[in-house]
Scaffold this motif. Structure first.
Motif, PDB file in Angstrom:
ATOM      1  N   GLY A 253      47.955   5.638 -47.720  1.00  0.00           N
ATOM      2  CA  GLY A 253      47.120   4.536 -48.170  1.00  0.00           C
ATOM      3  C   GLY A 253      46.481   4.712 -49.534  1.00  0.00           C
ATOM      4  N   LYS A 254      46.898   5.707 -50.339  1.00  0.00           N
ATOM      5  CA  LYS A 254      46.269   5.915 -51.639  1.00  0.00           C
ATOM      6  C   LYS A 254      46.438   4.699 -52.536  1.00  0.00           C
ATOM      7  CE  LYS A 254      48.000   8.481 -54.967  1.00  0.00           C
ATOM      8  NZ  LYS A 254      48.488   9.633 -55.768  1.00  0.00           N
ATOM      9  N   ASP A 255      47.635   4.126 -52.549  1.00  0.00           N
ATOM     10  CA  ASP A 255      47.892   2.878 -53.243  1.00  0.00           C
ATOM     11  C   ASP A 255      49.094   2.212 -52.579  1.00  0.00           C
ATOM     12  OD1 ASP A 255      50.217   4.119 -54.219  1.00  0.00           O
ATOM     13  OD2 ASP A 255      49.315   4.604 -56.145  1.00  0.00           O
ATOM     14  N   PHE A 256      49.480   1.059 -53.081  1.00  0.00           N
ATOM     15  CA  PHE A 256      50.558   0.292 -52.468  1.00  0.00           C
ATOM     16  C   PHE A 256      51.871   1.073 -52.441  1.00  0.00           C
ATOM     17  CE2 PHE A 256      54.206  -2.572 -52.918  1.00  0.00           C
ATOM     18  CZ  PHE A 256      54.027  -3.433 -51.844  1.00  0.00           C
ATOM     19  N   THR A 257      52.211   1.706 -53.555  1.00  0.00           N
ATOM     20  CA  THR A 257      53.464   2.456 -53.634  1.00  0.00           C
ATOM     21  C   THR A 257      53.502   3.562 -52.602  1.00  0.00           C
ATOM     22  OG1 THR A 257      53.674   1.995 -56.004  1.00  0.00           O
ATOM     23  CG2 THR A 257      54.946   3.841 -55.135  1.00  0.00           C
ATOM     24  N   ASP A 258      52.435   4.367 -52.552  1.00  0.00           N
ATOM     25  CA  ASP A 258      52.415   5.474 -51.590  1.00  0.00           C
ATOM     26  C   ASP A 258      52.353   4.971 -50.152  1.00  0.00           C
ATOM     27  OD1 ASP A 258      52.655   7.369 -53.502  1.00  0.00           O
ATOM     28  OD2 ASP A 258      50.556   7.964 -53.542  1.00  0.00           O
TER      29      ASP A 258
ATOM     30  N   TYR B 167      47.121  -4.378 -48.008  1.00  0.00           N
ATOM     31  CA  TYR B 167      47.996  -4.736 -49.124  1.00  0.00           C
ATOM     32  C   TYR B 167      48.856  -5.953 -48.766  1.00  0.00           C
ATOM     33  CZ  TYR B 167      46.928   0.049 -50.677  1.00  0.00           C
ATOM     34  OH  TYR B 167      46.294   1.203 -51.070  1.00  0.00           O
ATOM     35  N   PRO B 168      48.288  -7.147 -48.752  1.00  0.00           N
ATOM     36  CA  PRO B 168      49.113  -8.334 -48.478  1.00  0.00           C
ATOM     37  C   PRO B 168      50.194  -8.473 -49.548  1.00  0.00           C
ATOM     38  CG  PRO B 168      46.944  -8.960 -49.326  1.00  0.00           C
ATOM     39  CD  PRO B 168      46.884  -7.500 -49.048  1.00  0.00           C
ATOM     40  N   PHE B 169      51.415  -8.813 -49.109  1.00  0.00           N
ATOM     41  CA  PHE B 169      52.543  -8.854 -50.040  1.00  0.00           C
ATOM     42  C   PHE B 169      53.484  -9.961 -49.605  1.00  0.00           C
ATOM     43  CE2 PHE B 169      56.352  -6.721 -52.109  1.00  0.00           C
ATOM     44  CZ  PHE B 169      55.882  -6.894 -53.411  1.00  0.00           C
ATOM     45  N   ALA B 170      53.703 -10.932 -50.490  1.00  0.00           N
ATOM     46  CA  ALA B 170      54.453 -12.143 -50.142  1.00  0.00           C
ATOM     47  C   ALA B 170      55.883 -11.845 -49.702  1.00  0.00           C
ATOM     48  CB  ALA B 170      54.459 -13.111 -51.315  1.00  0.00           C
ATOM     49  N   LEU B 171      56.529 -10.853 -50.322  1.00  0.00           N
ATOM     50  CA  LEU B 171      57.916 -10.549 -49.963  1.00  0.00           C
ATOM     51  C   LEU B 171      58.006 -10.075 -48.522  1.00  0.00           C
ATOM     52  CD1 LEU B 171      60.887 -10.316 -50.817  1.00  0.00           C
ATOM     53  CD2 LEU B 171      60.400  -7.960 -51.544  1.00  0.00           C
ATOM     54  N   PHE B 172      57.080  -9.224 -48.103  1.00  0.00           N
ATOM     55  CA  PHE B 172      57.091  -8.741 -46.717  1.00  0.00           C
ATOM     56  C   PHE B 172      56.778  -9.879 -45.749  1.00  0.00           C
ATOM     57  CE2 PHE B 172      55.716  -4.287 -48.356  1.00  0.00           C
ATOM     58  CZ  PHE B 172      56.985  -4.083 -48.852  1.00  0.00           C
ATOM     59  N   ASP B 173      55.874 -10.771 -46.130  1.00  0.00           N
ATOM     60  CA  ASP B 173      55.571 -11.930 -45.282  1.00  0.00           C
ATOM     61  C   ASP B 173      56.797 -12.834 -45.156  1.00  0.00           C
ATOM     62  OD1 ASP B 173      52.978 -11.023 -45.028  1.00  0.00           O
ATOM     63  OD2 ASP B 173      52.201 -12.293 -46.638  1.00  0.00           O
ATOM     64  N   PHE B 174      57.521 -12.990 -46.247  1.00  0.00           N
ATOM     65  CA  PHE B 174      58.751 -13.785 -46.255  1.00  0.00           C
ATOM     66  C   PHE B 174      59.781 -13.185 -45.301  1.00  0.00           C
ATOM     67  CE2 PHE B 174      62.982 -14.472 -48.277  1.00  0.00           C
ATOM     68  CZ  PHE B 174      63.045 -15.853 -48.221  1.00  0.00           C
ATOM     69  N   GLN B 175      59.932 -11.868 -45.348  1.00  0.00           N
ATOM     70  CA  GLN B 175      60.856 -11.192 -44.443  1.00  0.00           C
ATOM     71  C   GLN B 175      60.403 -11.332 -42.995  1.00  0.00           C
ATOM     72  OE1 GLN B 175      60.634  -7.233 -46.022  1.00  0.00           O
ATOM     73  NE2 GLN B 175      62.040  -7.643 -47.710  1.00  0.00           N
TER      74      GLN B 175
ATOM     75  N   TYR C  82      49.285  -1.345 -42.857  1.00  0.00           N
ATOM     76  CA  TYR C  82      48.875  -1.672 -44.217  1.00  0.00           C
ATOM     77  C   TYR C  82      48.837  -3.162 -44.578  1.00  0.00           C
ATOM     78  CZ  TYR C  82      49.718   3.298 -45.088  1.00  0.00           C
ATOM     79  OH  TYR C  82      49.686   4.668 -45.042  1.00  0.00           O
ATOM     80  N   ALA C  83      49.315  -4.024 -43.712  1.00  0.00           N
ATOM     81  CA  ALA C  83      49.447  -5.441 -44.074  1.00  0.00           C
ATOM     82  C   ALA C  83      48.122  -6.071 -44.504  1.00  0.00           C
ATOM     83  CB  ALA C  83      50.053  -6.226 -42.922  1.00  0.00           C
ATOM     84  N   LEU C  84      47.035  -5.715 -43.846  1.00  0.00           N
ATOM     85  CA  LEU C  84      45.739  -6.276 -44.203  1.00  0.00           C
ATOM     86  C   LEU C  84      45.217  -5.708 -45.515  1.00  0.00           C
ATOM     87  CD1 LEU C  84      43.946  -6.367 -40.717  1.00  0.00           C
ATOM     88  CD2 LEU C  84      44.961  -8.261 -41.978  1.00  0.00           C
TER      89      LEU C  84
END
Length: 350
Positions: A236-241, A282-290, A278-280
């Motif tokens: 959870g350090k950042d989105f990438t990690d 780091y919300p991310f439209a691509l993952f929501d689309f999937q 992590y969804a809450l």
């Protein structure tokens, strides 16, 4: 690292972006008729006639920025750069100079190797239109052409940040990150481009980059496991990690190498774990689309559309034929439920 294929596409789009609404900018009826004739000549690649007719239209409406810009573009297409510069340069000083004017000027000056003038034109355009993804894309192309690769990447990233719905910045960045071994971002940006421009001539190229990037990313994760460095990705350090942390938990899903079936399983399991962890945060439209694909029963078709032909084209064709009804329904769904990136979800770090 010159991406000429995308660069040429970018120039072409500069012209085809013109549509019937542009005729509303032309006040004189005769000039509108001449514009339509010139446009038809351009479509036929009859540039000599296009130049002649655009000149006639400009003579009727000499203060029309749109007509003069199209004339400059016509000169550019026949590499009459002196005349192209002569026509475009005064337009940059006008209050109504639009994004395409600055883009074209940048291209003309770049072709003439007047790099300072090219940078000045594109930076002036960005100052006036700070949310124009196409201008950042052009700036990245310019910097890339003079081998300022880091600055080019930064320009394309700024384009993603400021105008997330503009697709070409994702295209360039997917290629950059594949080359520089930032495979997660090659995947994310590549898949974003594919969804924003699914009918592009570059789509198949980027599908391959995404597919290969999964292989290299998971190979890297397995190598870190071998070296007992699985704590490299701090939870959870950042989105990438966060993404890499989830993928590192799922490395055994693709034991024996990546192919379409276990890649579908990997991506499905990733979404399950991402939603839990992590969804809450780091919300991310691509993952929501999937995730919506899963909910509507199309995720299998979607992944086979992405990767099937790359993994085993013969098996993919057999599968697509067997499940033709499913693929037709998926195609309708994909066209009707367009993916839209969101502006408040920029997570890339330098």
């Amino acid at each position: 690292m010159l991406y000429m294929k995308g660069f040429i596409l970018h120039l072409f789009l500069l012209f085809v972006i013109t549509n019937v609404n542009s005729q509303q900018l032309i006040l004189n009826e005769k000039a509108r008729d001449l514009y339509q004739s010139a446009k038809n000549f351009m479509n036929q690649k009859d540039y000599a006639n296009a130049i002649m007719v655009y000149n006639q239209a400009v003579n009727i409406e000499p203060d029309n920025l749109f007509l003069r810009r199209e004339l400059a573009f016509s000169y550019y297409m026949v590499q009459d750069l002196a005349r192209a510069e002569y026509v475009i340069a005064p337009l940059l000083k006008l209050n109504d100079a639009d994004e395409e004017t600055f883009r074209l000027a940048c291209n003309i000056y770049t072709k003439k190797k007047k790099i300072d003038d090219a940078e000045s034109a594109i930076n002036k355009g960005i100052k006036k239109f700070p949310h124009s993804g196409s201008l950042y894309a052009e700036k990245g192309n310019l910097l890339n052409s003079i081998k300022k690769y880091k600055s080019a990447t930064e320009a394309w990233e700024e384009g993603v940040k400021m105008d997330p719905s503009y697709y070409m910045n994702y295209y360039y960045l997917a290629k950059v990150y594949s080359f520089t071994k930032k495979y997660l971002w090659a995947i994310l940006y590549g898949e974003t481009f594919i969804n924003l421009e699914s009918q592009s001539s570059n789509t198949q190229e980027i599908k391959k980059i995404v597919f290969e990037s999964y292989k290299y990313m998971m190979a890297e994760i397995n190598h870190l496991t071998l070296e007992n460095k699985t704590d490299k990705f701090e939870k959870g350090k950042d989105f990438t990690d966060a993404c890499m942390h989830v993928y590192s938990q799922l490395k055994n899903v693709v034991t024996g190498g990546i192919q379409t079936d276990n890649l579908i399983m990997l991506r499905t399991r990733f979404l399950m774990e991402w939603n839990k962890q992590y969804a809450l945060q780091y919300p991310f439209a691509l993952f929501d689309f999937q995730q919506r694909m899963i909910g509507n029963g199309f995720f299998d078709c979607y992944n086979r559309w992405l990767f099937g032909g790359l993994d085993n084209e013969k098996l993919y064709k057999q599968w697509a034929q067997k499940f033709a009804k499913n693929m037709n329904e998926f195609d309708i769904y994909l066209r009707s439920k367009k993916f839209k990136p969101l502006s408040n979800q920029y997570y890339q770090r330098s």
